[in-house]
Design an enzyme around this catalytic site. Structure first.
Site, mmCIF file in Angstrom:
data_model
loop_
_atom_site.group_PDB
_atom_site.id
_atom_site.type_symbol
_atom_site.label_atom_id
_atom_site.label_comp_id
_atom_site.label_asym_id
_atom_site.label_seq_id
_atom_site.Cartn_x
_atom_site.Cartn_y
_atom_site.Cartn_z
ATOM 1 N N HIS A 164 0.833 -1.201 0.000
ATOM 2 C CA HIS A 164 0.000 0.000 0.000
ATOM 3 C C HIS A 164 0.873 1.259 0.000
ATOM 4 C CE1 HIS A 164 -3.353 -2.748 0.576
ATOM 5 N NE2 HIS A 164 -2.582 -3.351 1.468
ATOM 6 N N GLU A 173 -2.371 0.333 7.585
ATOM 7 C CA GLU A 173 -1.431 -0.706 7.167
ATOM 8 C C GLU A 173 -0.167 -0.107 6.562
ATOM 9 O OE1 GLU A 173 -1.399 -4.766 4.356
ATOM 10 O OE2 GLU A 173 -3.204 -3.511 4.516
ATOM 11 N N GLU A 183 2.017 -11.840 5.817
ATOM 12 C CA GLU A 183 0.915 -11.164 6.516
ATOM 13 C C GLU A 183 1.285 -11.144 7.998
ATOM 14 O OE1 GLU A 183 -1.534 -9.590 5.314
ATOM 15 O OE2 GLU A 183 -2.366 -10.527 3.514
ATOM 16 N N HIS A 222 2.816 -7.133 4.173
ATOM 17 C CA HIS A 222 1.434 -6.707 4.398
ATOM 18 C C HIS A 222 1.008 -7.025 5.822
ATOM 19 C CE1 HIS A 222 0.006 -5.633 0.294
ATOM 20 N NE2 HIS A 222 1.072 -6.345 -0.051
#
Length: 378
Positions: free
Chosen positions: A200, A215, A342, A277
């Protein structure tokens, strides 16, 4: 009107604006894009403003009309209506109502407060971006995808060791860049080329925790710490972004943005690609750490397992979710072994709090570096 929803929703939206001085603002630009690279597809609307504003919202009784009111704002040279995605949010109309601007959003299916997010982005003088209000409207009636970031069924790439020449082809949007195919998988970290992808950034905050942590505010510092750790071990490290920016362009389509990230890894003929992420889920009790891979080279699963072995026991996180094969864009289109980590769930308040500390960010970076060292045999 759904007064209960209005009270709850307006309260959520007013929190980010507290502390701003009340001053007249001009709505300078309005744009939208459909994002399919998320668990649930959504339409994102971005409003550029000359000054910060407060906002409130209401949803009609049938749920198909949502009105976001921008307080003490006047419409500048902006189109009064936008025709958008008929399957998610068909249109938005901008109207001047006294001192305020109403953004009226029409949706084909009834919308509830959990189907729309509204948040503010401060003025960014470094990247020449104004104050912004962002509205995300989720597609209704669809189940979240477990694997996303550009999921699309495709045939796995061949793991042939034949040399490919570096090339690029135009797709009409983002250029596609290929590597030379000569990635290394052994011999230690020294001299290896690794590309890090902080997920992102810029116009895309990623998932947002219950206490407001975004995030993108976590993935970038972890990547920077990881870069320093890897370089200390002799690796050559590239990053898809080093500041809070979009890699391709603000509010780009999911495919263009993801391809731009892959292009960095392919351009520098990387030996490994690591996308960073933070997960999210509707249930705040869900947590844990996972690593995704896509079987395309014969080494992707090995890379995922070596890194997961290091990161899975990070304190204050809800356990090991293992390695999982994911049909994810950045994993499919990178020409070298690649993983997407993640690092917990930002939707879990305990994990969100841990992710917001330098200690945890540095710890995850050191653990990923150790996993890469194990993978390369150093």
């Amino acid at each position: 009107m759904r007064k209960l929803y209005l009270f709850f929703f307006a309260l959520l939206m007013l929190i980010p604006f507290m502390g701003f001085e009340a001053q007249a603002a001009t709505l300078q630009d309005a744009r939208w894009v459909t994002r399919n690279d998320a668990p649930i597809p959504y339409v994102r609307m971005v409003m550029d403003l000359s000054a910060p504003v407060k906002a409130s919202a209401s949803i009609s009784e049938d749920g198909k009309t949502t009105t976001v009111t921008l307080k003490n704002t006047k419409i500048g040279k902006v189109k009064s209506s936008m025709t958008m995605d008929s399957s998610i949010a068909s249109s938005a109309k901008l109207t001047q109502v006294g001192k305020n601007v109403n953004v009226t959003i029409k949706t084909p299916k009834a919308l509830d407060t959990d189907g729309i997010k509204v948040f503010s982005l401060k003025k960014d003088t470094v990247n020449n971006k104004p104050y912004r209000i962002v509205m995300d409207v989720q597609k209704q009636g669809v189940a979240p995808k477990s694997n996303y970031y550009g999921s699309k069924k495709t045939t796995a790439k061949s793991s042939s060791s034949s040399t490919k020449k570096t090339s690029s082809t135009s797709t009409g949007a983002a250029t596609t860049i290929s590597s030379n195919g000569n990635y290394k998988t052994s011999g230690g970290l020294a001299g290896k080329v690794i590309t890090l992808d902080p997920g992102h950034g810029g116009s895309d905050p990623g998932a947002i925790g219950p206490n407001g942590l975004q995030e993108k505010q976590v993935t970038l510092p972890i990547a920077k710490y990881l870069k320093a750790d890897l370089e200390a071990r002799g690796a050559k490290v590239y990053m898809t972004r080093t500041t809070d920016v979009d890699v391709y362009a603000p509010n780009a389509s999911g495919v263009d943005e993801l391809q731009a990230r892959v292009n960095v890894a392919n351009k520098y003929n990387s030996d490994a690609f690591v996308s960073i992420h933070i997960n999210a889920f509707s249930n705040p009790s869900v947590g844990g750490i996972a690593t995704y891979y896509y079987s395309k080279t014969g080494y992707d699963a090995k890379l995922a397992q070596r890194v997961q072995d290091q990161i899975m026991n990070e304190p204050k996180f809800n356990g090991d979710r293992g390695i999982q094969e994911g049909n994810l864009y950045v994993l499919r289109h990178s020409d070298m072994p690649a993983i997407l980590v993640e690092l917990g769930f930002i939707s879990n308040p305990t994990e969100e709090a841990a992710l917001n500390t330098t200690k945890t960010q540095q710890s995850f970076a050191a653990e990923i570096a150790a996993g890469l060292a194990s993978y390369f045999g150093g």
